[in-house]
Design a protein around this motif. Sequence first.
Motif, short mmCIF file in Angstrom:
data_model
loop_
_atom_site.label_atom_id
_atom_site.label_comp_id
_atom_site.label_asym_id
_atom_site.label_seq_id
_atom_site.Cartn_x
_atom_site.Cartn_y
_atom_site.Cartn_z
N VAL A 54 -23.90 -49.36 18.25
CA VAL A 54 -24.61 -48.98 19.47
C VAL A 54 -24.10 -49.85 20.60
CG1 VAL A 54 -26.85 -48.96 20.61
CG2 VAL A 54 -26.66 -48.17 18.27
N TYR A 55 -23.74 -49.20 21.71
CA TYR A 55 -23.21 -49.90 22.88
C TYR A 55 -24.27 -49.93 23.98
CZ TYR A 55 -20.58 -50.62 27.17
OH TYR A 55 -20.15 -51.10 28.38
N ILE A 56 -24.49 -51.12 24.55
CA ILE A 56 -25.44 -51.28 25.63
C ILE A 56 -24.79 -52.11 26.72
CG2 ILE A 56 -27.73 -52.12 26.33
CD1 ILE A 56 -26.98 -51.84 22.69
N PHE A 72 -32.94 -48.09 23.09
CA PHE A 72 -33.59 -46.92 22.50
C PHE A 72 -32.81 -45.65 22.86
CE2 PHE A 72 -37.08 -43.90 21.83
CZ PHE A 72 -37.55 -44.35 20.61
N ARG A 73 -32.37 -45.55 24.12
CA ARG A 73 -31.58 -44.38 24.55
C ARG A 73 -30.26 -44.31 23.79
NH1 ARG A 73 -32.69 -42.00 29.82
NH2 ARG A 73 -34.58 -42.92 30.63
N VAL A 115 -28.43 -48.91 12.47
CA VAL A 115 -27.29 -49.40 13.24
C VAL A 115 -26.65 -50.56 12.50
CG1 VAL A 115 -26.59 -50.46 15.42
CG2 VAL A 115 -28.33 -48.66 15.42
N ASP A 116 -25.32 -50.52 12.39
CA ASP A 116 -24.59 -51.57 11.69
C ASP A 116 -24.23 -52.75 12.59
OD1 ASP A 116 -24.31 -50.28 9.03
OD2 ASP A 116 -23.24 -48.78 10.22
N VAL A 117 -23.93 -52.45 13.85
CA VAL A 117 -23.58 -53.52 14.80
C VAL A 117 -24.03 -53.14 16.20
CG1 VAL A 117 -21.23 -52.70 15.28
CG2 VAL A 117 -21.75 -55.11 15.52
N TYR A 118 -24.53 -54.13 16.91
CA TYR A 118 -24.95 -53.96 18.29
C TYR A 118 -23.88 -54.56 19.19
CZ TYR A 118 -29.53 -52.69 16.54
OH TYR A 118 -30.56 -52.05 15.90
N LEU A 119 -23.51 -53.83 20.22
CA LEU A 119 -22.48 -54.25 21.15
C LEU A 119 -23.12 -54.40 22.53
CD1 LEU A 119 -19.48 -54.66 21.82
CD2 LEU A 119 -19.25 -52.18 21.93
N PHE A 120 -23.24 -55.65 23.00
CA PHE A 120 -23.83 -55.94 24.31
C PHE A 120 -22.71 -56.29 25.27
CE2 PHE A 120 -27.35 -56.77 21.42
CZ PHE A 120 -28.41 -56.16 22.07
N ASP A 121 -22.60 -55.53 26.36
CA ASP A 121 -21.53 -55.71 27.33
C ASP A 121 -22.11 -56.18 28.66
OD1 ASP A 121 -19.04 -55.61 28.55
OD2 ASP A 121 -18.77 -53.45 28.29
N ASP A 122 -21.29 -56.84 29.45
CA ASP A 122 -21.63 -57.23 30.83
C ASP A 122 -22.79 -58.20 30.92
OD1 ASP A 122 -19.67 -55.47 32.06
OD2 ASP A 122 -21.02 -53.80 31.62
#
Length: 182
Positions: A54-56, A72-73, A115-122
């Motif tokens: 999941v990319y956020i 959530f989105r 979800v296997d991995v969370y990707l937090f950007d910026d």
Amino acid sequence: MGPNQHIEDYLSYYLGFSKSPHFAVLVNGPWGIGKTFIVKRFLEQFEKKKFRHVYISLYGLTSFDEIDDALFRAIYPLLYRKDVQLAGRTVKAIAKHLHVDVDLEIKDVLSNSNVDVYLFDDIERCGMPINSVLGYINEFVEHEGRKVIIIANEKEVKEGEDYRRIREKLVGKTLEVQSEFG
């Protein structure tokens, strides 16, 4: 083999753990160098193996509620279609009329996601204090046992003693993105 092969190699190693190693990986580099592109392209390979990420983007988000909503989105995009939103409001209205509490904590729903991995950007562009954002991400790593990749331009982070201390606790490995044009 390109100048950023070390990123793919380490992420393969990190994501290969059967259980969370209880630390996040930071992918660092200047704006526009391709950090997000490299990580997303790499993660798409894993999705073919039933691996879900999941990319956020934290850009402009100013509260934990906004981050929760973005998560959530990202996890449940179908729930944000107009017809589903209307049905949800109808269910809430009926439940309220029947004096039934249907409020779920978003954290409860997220902790049950596949979800296997969370990707937090910026993270450096988030409208919240950096220490608060890192504390939020730490919940996933330390308390939920999730794998997390953070993408940032650390040169733009306004750091202090607290930042270094929190970062040291959260981030187990920092990977520097190199320019493709050497």
